[in-house]
Enzyme design. Structure first.
Site, short mmCIF file in Angstrom:
data_model
loop_
_atom_site.label_atom_id
_atom_site.label_comp_id
_atom_site.label_asym_id
_atom_site.label_seq_id
_atom_site.Cartn_x
_atom_site.Cartn_y
_atom_site.Cartn_z
N HIS A 125 0.83 -1.21 0.00
CA HIS A 125 0.00 0.00 0.00
C HIS A 125 0.86 1.25 0.00
CE1 HIS A 125 0.12 1.42 4.30
NE2 HIS A 125 0.31 0.15 4.59
N ASP A 138 5.72 2.91 7.09
CA ASP A 138 4.39 2.35 6.77
C ASP A 138 3.68 3.24 5.76
OD1 ASP A 138 1.98 1.01 6.77
OD2 ASP A 138 1.36 1.72 8.75
N ASP A 150 4.64 -4.70 3.46
CA ASP A 150 4.07 -3.61 4.25
C ASP A 150 4.92 -3.47 5.50
OD1 ASP A 150 2.50 -1.80 5.60
OD2 ASP A 150 0.68 -3.04 5.62
N GLU A 170 -5.43 1.45 2.09
CA GLU A 170 -5.21 0.27 2.96
C GLU A 170 -5.56 0.62 4.38
OE1 GLU A 170 -2.86 -2.34 5.75
OE2 GLU A 170 -2.86 -0.19 5.54
N GLU A 171 -5.19 1.86 4.78
CA GLU A 171 -5.36 2.27 6.18
C GLU A 171 -6.83 2.43 6.57
OE1 GLU A 171 -3.01 1.98 8.09
OE2 GLU A 171 -1.10 2.56 7.19
N HIS A 208 2.22 4.72 12.81
CA HIS A 208 1.01 5.53 12.68
C HIS A 208 1.13 6.88 13.39
CE1 HIS A 208 -1.94 2.16 11.24
NE2 HIS A 208 -0.93 2.39 10.42
N1 PHE Z 1 -1.12 -3.18 7.69
C1 PHE Z 1 -0.68 -2.57 8.90
C2 PHE Z 1 -0.78 -1.05 8.69
O1 PHE Z 1 -0.65 -0.57 7.58
C3 PHE Z 1 0.70 -2.92 9.29
C4 PHE Z 1 0.97 -4.38 9.37
C5 PHE Z 1 1.58 -5.00 8.33
C6 PHE Z 1 0.60 -5.11 10.47
C7 PHE Z 1 1.85 -6.36 8.37
C8 PHE Z 1 0.86 -6.46 10.55
C9 PHE Z 1 1.49 -7.07 9.50
O2 PHE Z 1 -0.99 -0.34 9.62
ZN ZN Z 2 -0.57 1.46 8.75
ZN ZN Z 3 0.88 -0.67 6.41
#
Ligand code: PHE
Ligand code: ZN
Ligand code: ZN
Ligand code: ZN
Length: 282
Positions: free
Chosen positions: A85, A97, A160, A131-132, A252
């Protein structure tokens, strides 16, 4: 597989940071920094000879975007897809992230094209929006495919967060997750073993975009260097870093900037991605 230049990935992360800084400090869904991120990645792929497409969707009253890039060549009925993402949360620029996964798959895509390698599989890359907000872009993409087109995607690899500042080396568990691929897991683990890095398997569950592909029955795998969870003493012994501290204490948050990156983790994961793409697509 070629060694992926970590300095090229760092340059991409600097660019994503600049985009966030110029657009209110984030690259979130519905904000100008997200579309600017899409446009910037697309331009690099177009210049390299990829066939790109921007797919739009609507969420929370705002237009969202996915970027899909096909590398010419390979068997169109036998596709390896690699994604991550590109959106951040609104709180910050989202460099770990998920600038890290986004920039790493970009550099692997460019290296695949530049290598001139004749992969037997067709390579497709995806940068997901929103994605978020709950895997919105990746789910939209998967749902947009016909049953026939879904069945042509044999494997989806997801990245990710690969440069966490206090990193762990996690590989998505194959056997215990829906459509998790033991073959992909093993290819990734074997790469880390070859460079002397221990790994742990992790249950990613529904926490990233691979889950959208899993729901469509597509085999999945990936790597992850950790988010809000605290590194244990045993993990600090095998990986270094600091026990009792989160893998990514800026997860985050506004401090998820270019200062929030472990370059060794970023480099090792990018090389693992290249190794796995070459192994699965050749
Ligand atoms: N997808 C989550 C995010 O974007 C981060 C994440 C990735 C958590 C992979 C666990 C495993 O906040
Ligand atoms: Zn995230
Ligand atoms: Zn993420
Ligand atoms: Zn490298």
């Amino acid at each position: 597989a070629p060694n992926i230049s970590v300095s090229a990935i760092q340059a991409d992360l600097n660019q994503l940071q600049s985009i966030a800084t110029a657009n209110g400090g984030n690259r979130a869904h519905g904000r100008p920094g997200f579309k600017a991120s899409i446009d910037w990645v697309k331009a690099k792929l177009d210049a390299a000879g990829f066939t790109t497409r921007v797919q739009t969707f609507t969420r929370s009253g705002a237009t969202g975007y996915n970027l899909i890039a096909d590398m010419p060549g390979g068997d169109l009925n036998n596709i390896l897809m690699v994604g991550g993402h590109l959106d951040s949360v609104t709180a910050g620029p989202g460099i770990n992230d998920n600038g890290t996964g986004s920039a790493s798959i970009l550099e692997v895509a460019l290296a695949a094209k530049a290598s001139g390698a004749a992969f037997s599989k067709h390579l497709r890359f995806g940068w997901w929006g929103a994605e978020e907000l709950g895997l919105v872009g990746s789910t939209f993409y998967v749902n947009s495919l016909s049953t026939a087109d879904k069945s042509k995607i044999k494997t989806y690899l997801n990245f990710d967060m690969t440069g966490s500042p206090n990193p762990g080396y996690f590989v998505y568990a194959g056997a215990s997750q829906p459509t998790g691929s033991v073959a992909v897991q093993q290819t990734l683990v074997n790469y880390f073993t070859s460079i002397g890095v221990q790994t742990e398997l992790t249950e990613v569950g529904g926490r990233s975009d691979h889950a959208a592909f899993a729901r469509a029955g597509i085999a999945t795998g990936g790597t992850f260097s950790g988010a809000e969870v605290i590194k244990t003493a045993a993990q600090a012994t095998k990986w270094g870093g600091t026990s009792g501290v989160a893998f990514d204490r800026c997860y985050h948050r506004s401090c998820d900037t270019t200062a929030n990156i472990n370059v060794t983790s970023l480099d090792r994961n990018a090389d693992a991605i290249a190794h796995t793409v070459w192994a699965l697509a050749s």
